[in-house]
Design a protein around this motif. Structure first.
Motif, PDB file in Angstrom:
ATOM      1  N   LEU A   4       0.817  -1.132  -0.167  1.00 36.55           N
ATOM      2  CA  LEU A   4      -0.145   0.024  -0.041  1.00 36.55           C
ATOM      3  C   LEU A   4       0.976   1.113  -0.009  1.00 36.55           C
ATOM      4  O   LEU A   4       1.989   1.269   0.517  1.00 36.55           O
ATOM      5  N   THR A   5       0.420   2.529  -0.412  1.00 38.33           N
ATOM      6  CA  THR A   5       1.162   3.640  -0.414  1.00 38.33           C
ATOM      7  C   THR A   5       0.811   4.245   1.033  1.00 38.33           C
ATOM      8  O   THR A   5      -0.232   4.522   1.382  1.00 38.33           O
ATOM      9  N   ILE A   6       2.053   4.869   1.766  1.00 41.49           N
ATOM     10  CA  ILE A   6       1.931   5.342   2.755  1.00 41.49           C
ATOM     11  C   ILE A   6       1.694   6.880   2.630  1.00 41.49           C
ATOM     12  O   ILE A   6       2.564   7.266   1.969  1.00 41.49           O
ATOM     13  N   LEU A   7       0.690   7.476   3.100  1.00 47.93           N
ATOM     14  CA  LEU A   7       0.457   8.975   2.957  1.00 47.93           C
ATOM     15  C   LEU A   7       1.660   9.708   3.860  1.00 47.93           C
ATOM     16  O   LEU A   7       1.948   9.112   4.700  1.00 47.93           O
ATOM     17  N   GLU A   8       2.114  10.801   3.240  1.00 50.29           N
ATOM     18  CA  GLU A   8       3.284  11.384   3.997  1.00 50.29           C
ATOM     19  C   GLU A   8       2.840  12.828   4.477  1.00 50.29           C
ATOM     20  O   GLU A   8       2.109  13.473   3.680  1.00 50.29           O
ATOM     21  N   TYR A   9       3.083  13.156   5.786  1.00 48.33           N
ATOM     22  CA  TYR A   9       2.868  14.623   6.245  1.00 48.33           C
ATOM     23  C   TYR A   9       3.548  15.601   5.537  1.00 48.33           C
ATOM     24  O   TYR A   9       4.518  15.387   4.717  1.00 48.33           O
ATOM     25  N   PRO A  10       2.724  16.498   5.247  1.00 51.14           N
ATOM     26  CA  PRO A  10       1.673  17.005   5.771  1.00 51.14           C
ATOM     27  C   PRO A  10       0.290  16.760   4.870  1.00 51.14           C
ATOM     28  O   PRO A  10      -0.567  17.516   4.856  1.00 51.14           O
ATOM     29  N   ASP A  11       0.421  15.754   4.094  1.00 50.52           N
ATOM     30  CA  ASP A  11      -0.889  15.254   3.411  1.00 50.52           C
ATOM     31  C   ASP A  11      -2.183  15.363   4.491  1.00 50.52           C
ATOM     32  O   ASP A  11      -2.208  14.914   5.358  1.00 50.52           O
ATOM     33  N   PRO A  12      -3.127  16.183   3.931  1.00 54.65           N
ATOM     34  CA  PRO A  12      -4.240  16.690   4.841  1.00 54.65           C
ATOM     35  C   PRO A  12      -4.921  15.170   4.741  1.00 54.65           C
ATOM     36  O   PRO A  12      -5.883  15.060   6.001  1.00 54.65           O
ATOM     37  N   ARG A  13      -5.223  14.136   4.011  1.00 53.78           N
ATOM     38  CA  ARG A  13      -5.865  12.996   4.431  1.00 53.78           C
ATOM     39  C   ARG A  13      -5.543  12.320   5.582  1.00 53.78           C
ATOM     40  O   ARG A  13      -6.140  11.451   6.597  1.00 53.78           O
ATOM     41  N   LEU A  14      -4.098  12.570   6.080  1.00 51.90           N
ATOM     42  CA  LEU A  14      -3.589  12.186   7.722  1.00 51.90           C
ATOM     43  C   LEU A  14      -4.700  12.713   8.635  1.00 51.90           C
ATOM     44  O   LEU A  14      -4.692  12.057   9.832  1.00 51.90           O
ATOM     45  N   SER A  96       4.689   7.997   8.221  1.00 57.19           N
ATOM     46  CA  SER A  96       4.328   9.054   7.419  1.00 57.19           C
ATOM     47  C   SER A  96       5.263  10.127   7.549  1.00 57.19           C
ATOM     48  O   SER A  96       4.798  11.348   6.880  1.00 57.19           O
ATOM     49  N   VAL A  97       6.377  10.330   8.239  1.00 58.29           N
ATOM     50  CA  VAL A  97       6.941  11.587   8.493  1.00 58.29           C
ATOM     51  C   VAL A  97       8.385  10.681   8.365  1.00 58.29           C
ATOM     52  O   VAL A  97       9.089  10.677   9.442  1.00 58.29           O
ATOM     53  N   PRO A  98       8.919  10.464   7.151  1.00 57.08           N
ATOM     54  CA  PRO A  98      10.090   9.852   6.711  1.00 57.08           C
ATOM     55  C   PRO A  98      11.441  10.632   7.540  1.00 57.08           C
ATOM     56  O   PRO A  98      11.412  11.845   7.369  1.00 57.08           O
ATOM     57  N   GLU A  99      12.307   9.791   7.876  1.00 62.52           N
ATOM     58  CA  GLU A  99      13.624  10.236   8.377  1.00 62.52           C
ATOM     59  C   GLU A  99      13.648  11.393   9.579  1.00 62.52           C
ATOM     60  O   GLU A  99      14.335  12.293   9.336  1.00 62.52           O
ATOM     61  N   TYR A 100      12.411  11.286  10.401  1.00 58.82           N
ATOM     62  CA  TYR A 100      12.424  12.398  11.267  1.00 58.82           C
ATOM     63  C   TYR A 100      12.152  11.686  12.672  1.00 58.82           C
ATOM     64  O   TYR A 100      11.213  10.589  12.657  1.00 58.82           O
ATOM     65  N   TRP A 101      12.639  11.957  13.673  1.00 59.41           N
ATOM     66  CA  TRP A 101      12.565  11.395  15.087  1.00 59.41           C
ATOM     67  C   TRP A 101      12.351  12.655  16.024  1.00 59.41           C
ATOM     68  O   TRP A 101      13.060  13.621  16.079  1.00 59.41           O
ATOM     69  N   ALA A 102      11.444  12.353  17.054  1.00 55.05           N
ATOM     70  CA  ALA A 102      11.496  13.340  18.165  1.00 55.05           C
ATOM     71  C   ALA A 102      10.932  12.713  19.422  1.00 55.05           C
ATOM     72  O   ALA A 102      10.261  11.596  19.402  1.00 55.05           O
ATOM     73  N   ASP A 103      11.349  13.274  20.514  1.00 59.24           N
ATOM     74  CA  ASP A 103      10.934  12.839  21.951  1.00 59.24           C
ATOM     75  C   ASP A 103       9.551  13.075  22.005  1.00 59.24           C
ATOM     76  O   ASP A 103       9.236  14.390  21.858  1.00 59.24           O
TER      77      ASP A 103
END
Length: 168
Positions: A4-14, A96-103
């Motif tokens: 399946l295709t994963i929606l990526e932020y900031p896609d409004p469908r999320l 949905s937010v590739p290559e980003y990490w946060a606490d």
């Protein structure tokens, strides 16, 4: 199996809230969706995937936090309540937010109620990575992305970074 295709932020469908799955919707079509979601999640690779992330706005989550990827967990119409007020910071990422990490601060221990892939009621407590993952994926079903917990400045920086990645 077709991924399946994963929606990526900031896609409004999320941001679309998911609707509950009725008992008569737990059928072969849903089983195929569950299998495709697991295949997509494992291939990404990830540890959790909400149906919202693949543009299916139903209350369905697949999770596997095991090292060997041999403990698949399906949650239909999931809900959770904290077992205690204690929270902890844990670094999160998101397919949905590739290559980003946060606490992100989440409850340490939660009680989860959901149906499994066959419509059987589940009621269990969990903590650690599984608890964080369940809370993260349940947020997706409400139209919440983990970056919503970040400061406005960090959100703006992330949007700029993603815009550059997509322009390249």
């Amino acid at each position: 199996m077709n991924l399946l295709t994963i929606l990526e932020y900031p896609d409004p469908r999320l941001r679309t809230p998911a609707t509950p799955i009725s008992a008569d919707e737990i059928n072969d079509e849903l089983q195929t969706l569950i299998d495709r979601m697991f295949a997509t999640m494992y291939a990404a690779p990830g540890i959790g995937l909400a149906a919202t992330q693949v543009d299916v706005h139903q209350q369905l989550i697949v999770i596997d936090v095991s090292e060997n990827k041999d403990q698949p967990l399906v949650l239909i119409n999931p809900s959770y309540t904290p077992v205690e007020d204690a929270t902890e910071l844990m670094q999160e990422g998101c397919l949905s937010v590739p290559e980003y990490w946060a606490d992100v601060k989440r409850y340490v221990r939660i009680r989860v109620r959901a149906l499994d892939r066959h419509g059987v009621e589940q009621d269990f407590e969990c903590d650690g990575l599984l608890a964080h993952c369940v809370q993260h994926e349940c947020d997706h079903l409400k139209g919440i992305v983990f970056v919503d917990y970040l400061s406005r400045l960090k959100q703006d920086r992330l949007k700029k970074k993603l815009a550059k990645m997509h322009a390249a």
